[in-house]
Design an enzyme around this catalytic site. Structure first.
Site, PDB file in Angstrom:
ATOM      1  N   LEU A 227      -6.232  -3.508  -0.057  1.00 54.48           N
ATOM      2  CA  LEU A 227      -7.128  -4.422   0.642  1.00 54.48           C
ATOM      3  C   LEU A 227      -6.533  -4.621   2.024  1.00 54.48           C
ATOM      4  O   LEU A 227      -5.303  -4.775   2.151  1.00 54.48           O
ATOM      5  CB  LEU A 227      -7.224  -5.766  -0.083  1.00 54.48           C
ATOM      6  N   ASP A 228      -7.355  -4.638   3.065  1.00 59.08           N
ATOM      7  CA  ASP A 228      -6.784  -4.801   4.401  1.00 59.08           C
ATOM      8  C   ASP A 228      -6.252  -6.211   4.581  1.00 59.08           C
ATOM      9  O   ASP A 228      -6.505  -7.107   3.760  1.00 59.08           O
ATOM     10  CB  ASP A 228      -7.802  -4.416   5.483  1.00 59.08           C
ATOM     11  N   ALA A 229      -5.505  -6.412   5.649  1.00 61.88           N
ATOM     12  CA  ALA A 229      -4.778  -7.675   5.833  1.00 61.88           C
ATOM     13  C   ALA A 229      -5.704  -8.884   5.847  1.00 61.88           C
ATOM     14  O   ALA A 229      -5.330  -9.972   5.372  1.00 61.88           O
ATOM     15  CB  ALA A 229      -3.964  -7.621   7.129  1.00 61.88           C
TER      16      ALA A 229
END
Length: 243
Positions: free
Chosen positions: A105-107
């Protein structure tokens, strides 16, 4: 033991998914008998000395573990990154063995993230041919028209090609934002954010609430992790081999 592909052995030893292990090899971080490894080469673990970043690779002596994390915003999904202020590994205090994330999952995204030390299991969940659905709750700016929602369902042209059909439904709109539920069967980098931007409705918040039939428990708070139950593991292991 019969010779087997290097990336398969690395995954079996808990170095990451098979795809991640291929990246380790491509980055020149893997050596076999002191020489840089190449993609596709076969090794005999009983005879060959295999290292990653100069450290010997050995098969795991412990049992496999499988766990879920409720990822909060602000954490990068990586095992280590000297340029990242915070990684998800910092949230796994108390995990008894080294593990790696399954997918990412991106930041700026939140929600369900899985970890294991079982490379074969991770590869099955991540392989495109299994088309494992992932469900997201997505708050977007504005109120998408029926046409915009239909574009998301049918596929949106992005710089890396047309997206696959997705399931999209509007849940509610309030205060100039709309909550959508989006189910994807592929996993490109920042895909939902790019899709929604392409139809004119930037993402304000994104939470993954399910992987296959496994849902993020309501009582698992952001930043918390726990081991998967036998029933939850079975839900993932019995995922179909295609949509």
């Amino acid at each position: 033991m019969e010779p087997l592909r290097l990336q398969k052995w690395l995954a079996r030893c808990g170095c990451g998914s098979r795809r991640a292990c291929e990246q380790l090899i491509a980055q020149g971080r893997v050596a076999v008998n002191g020489a840089p490894a190449t993609l596709g080469m076969k090794v005999d673990p009983a005879r060959d000395a295999i290292t990653v970043d100069g450290k010997p690779v050995n098969p795991p002596q412990q049992a496999y573990v499988y766990l879920m994390l409720h990822k909060p915003r602000g954490y990068v999904t990586t095992r280590k990154d000297p340029h990242a202020p915070r990684t998800v590994m910092e949230l796994l205090e108390g995990v008894p063995v080294p593990v790696f994330p399954i997918g990412r999952l991106d930041a700026d995204s939140e929600g369900l993230l899985l970890f294991t030390n079982d490379g074969a299991f991770a590869n099955r969940l991540m392989h495109p041919r299994y088309k494992l659905p992932k469900t997201y709750r997505v708050w977007v700016q504005g109120v998408p028209s029926d046409r915009a929602l239909q574009r998301l369902r049918e596929g949106v042209p992005l710089e890396d090609g047309m997206t696959a059909p997705a399931q999209v439904r509007r849940i509610r709109s309030e205060d100039g934002q709309t909550l959508l539920e989006i189910v994807l069967y592929e996993g490109r980098k920042r895909q939902i954010r790019r899709m929604c931007q392409a139809v004119g409705h930037p993402v304000r918040r994104l939470v993954r609430i399910a992987i296959g039939e496994l849902r993020l428990p309501r009582d698992l708070k952001p930043g918390q992790w726990r081991m998967l139950t036998d029933e939850e593991l079975q839900l993932l292991q019995s995922c179909p081999s295609g949509k």
